[in-house]
Design a protein around this motif. Structure first.
Motif, short mmCIF file in Angstrom:
data_model
loop_
_atom_site.label_atom_id
_atom_site.label_comp_id
_atom_site.label_asym_id
_atom_site.label_seq_id
_atom_site.Cartn_x
_atom_site.Cartn_y
_atom_site.Cartn_z
N ARG A 1 0.83 -1.21 0.00
CA ARG A 1 0.00 0.00 0.00
C ARG A 1 0.86 1.25 0.00
O ARG A 1 2.06 1.20 0.24
N VAL A 2 0.18 2.40 -0.25
CA VAL A 2 0.84 3.70 -0.16
C VAL A 2 0.16 4.43 0.98
O VAL A 2 -1.07 4.52 1.00
N ASP A 3 0.91 4.92 1.98
CA ASP A 3 0.19 5.64 3.05
C ASP A 3 0.75 7.04 3.30
O ASP A 3 0.45 7.67 4.29
N GLY A 4 1.54 7.54 2.35
CA GLY A 4 2.07 8.90 2.48
C GLY A 4 1.35 9.83 1.53
O GLY A 4 0.30 9.48 0.99
N PRO A 5 1.92 11.03 1.31
CA PRO A 5 1.32 12.00 0.38
C PRO A 5 1.12 11.37 -1.01
O PRO A 5 2.03 10.77 -1.56
N THR A 6 -0.09 11.49 -1.52
CA THR A 6 -0.45 10.79 -2.76
C THR A 6 -0.25 11.68 -3.98
O THR A 6 0.02 12.88 -3.87
N ALA A 7 -0.50 11.08 -5.15
CA ALA A 7 -0.46 11.85 -6.40
C ALA A 7 -1.49 12.98 -6.32
O ALA A 7 -1.28 14.07 -6.84
N TRP A 8 -2.62 12.70 -5.64
CA TRP A 8 -3.64 13.76 -5.50
C TRP A 8 -3.08 14.93 -4.69
O TRP A 8 -3.29 16.10 -5.03
N ASP A 9 -2.35 14.64 -3.63
CA ASP A 9 -1.73 15.72 -2.83
C ASP A 9 -0.73 16.50 -3.69
O ASP A 9 -0.60 17.71 -3.55
#
Ligand code: ISE
Length: 334
Positions: free
Chosen positions: A293-301
């Motif tokens: 999974r990814v749980d840091g700042p996303t592409a959306w951020d």
């Protein structure tokens, strides 16, 4: 569990610090390859860290033994490599900005959604700084009432080759991200004003600048950017709430009494100030990727950051207040 095998694109200073960090300080992953358009330089870095060198970053992204990619190449190459990693179905950590233009960020968001899996994390490391994390915990506790105003400063001792635009796009982009994360709200308006310019600003650079942001609930934020403050690297953030104020802690340092003065050293640059944040950021990224999974700042951020920065830049050029307009957040990122 085996070590996650990483390829780093961009072997400049920040790329090298990340290679060293992952291979000597952190657990659970190993950088095994690097790529850089400057083939000779890339080879010398590969030799230094015992890595495989690739001339073409896309060959490295697609290599069977590469499980995840770190992009620290020049900003205008981020889009191409992040898209290639998404296409290859590999986790990708991209240093800020995700891409200089918000349209390019939106393209990455769309590609990630089309691929059906979150793979992208953006390097907004302030969210991992222990001081900002404490601030967030206290704001979220509600014990001090609602935040009303934030007074912040982001000072670099000096920078070379900085333009007026870079103060927002390259420096204040950190506040744009971390303050939105702290408050859990989007911005509504941006404005940038110029105080008197320091005699230490090179060429056409206007320095310092003050960015004003308002949020959806009406919180008012002022952030000073001063990239030639001369005395050190200094980051300030005071959150004024209804029943108390919360101030970002300074890194701990011994206060000395010497030569008839009280002296407490402060940091010289951002790599020193945020070293813990970078270490925590990469360790958490590795752990999350290994758990799928990814749980840091996303592409959306990353997209929201660039839309805000673009509005602030427009506001600065027009010397007026700009409304910030985002696309609707896709459910994929909820
Ligand atoms: C640099 O790229 C950073 O990320 C630093 O945190 C910031 O303080 C500096 O102004 C930028 O140039």
């Amino acid at each position: 569990m085996s070590e996650m095998k990483i390829g780093v694109i961009g072997t400049g200073a920040i790329g090298q610090t990340h290679i060293e960090r992952i291979n000597t300080k952190l657990q659970g992953a190993r950088v095994i390859a690097c790529a850089d358009p400057n083939a000779d330089f890339c080879k010398s870095i590969a030799e230094k860290f015992s890595l495989k060198a690739y001339d073409d970053p896309k060959d490295m992204i697609n290599a069977d033994d590469i499980e995840a990619v770190v992009v620290t190449a020049a900003d205008n190459f981020h889009e191409e490599y992040v898209l290639a990693a998404i296409e290859a179905g590999k986790y990708v950590f991209c240093e800020k900005p995700l891409a200089p233009e918000s349209n390019a960020c939106r393209k990455i968001v769309d590609a990630e959604i089309a691929g059906g899996k979150q793979l992208v994390q953006v390097g907004f490391m302030r969210r991992y700084d222990p001081g900002y994390r404490q601030l967030k915990e206290l704001i979220d506790s509600g014990d001090y009432g609602a935040p009303l105003m934030l007074h912040c400063a982001h000072r670099n001792p000096e920078v070379s080759g900085f333009t007026t635009e870079m103060s927002v796009e390259n420096s204040l982009i950190h506040e744009i991200d971390v303050l939105r994360w702290l408050l859990g709200e989007n911005y509504e308006t941006a404005e940038v004003v110029f105080p008197r310019t320091t005699r230490n600003a090179e060429g056409e650079l206007r320095d310092p600048q003050i960015m004003y942001l308002t949020t959806e609930s009406g919180i008012r934020i002022d952030v000073e950017s001063f990239v030639n403050c001369k005395y050190g690297y200094d980051i300030k953030c005071e959150v004024v709430c209804e029943e108390g104020t919360l101030t970002l802690p300074e890194p701990a340092n011994v206060m000395k009494r010497v030569d008839a003065a009280r002296v407490t050293p402060i940091c010289r640059d951002w790599s020193e100030r945020f070293v813990d944040a970078y270490n925590i950021e990469f360790q958490e990224w590795i752990n999350a990727c290994k758990e799928g999974r990814v749980d840091g700042p996303t592409a959306w951020d990353g997209y929201v950051g660039q839309v805000t920065a673009a509005a602030a830049s427009k506001a600065r050029d027009a010397q007026s207040v700009m409304t910030i307009e985002f696309d609707e957040k896709p459910a994929f990122y909820n």
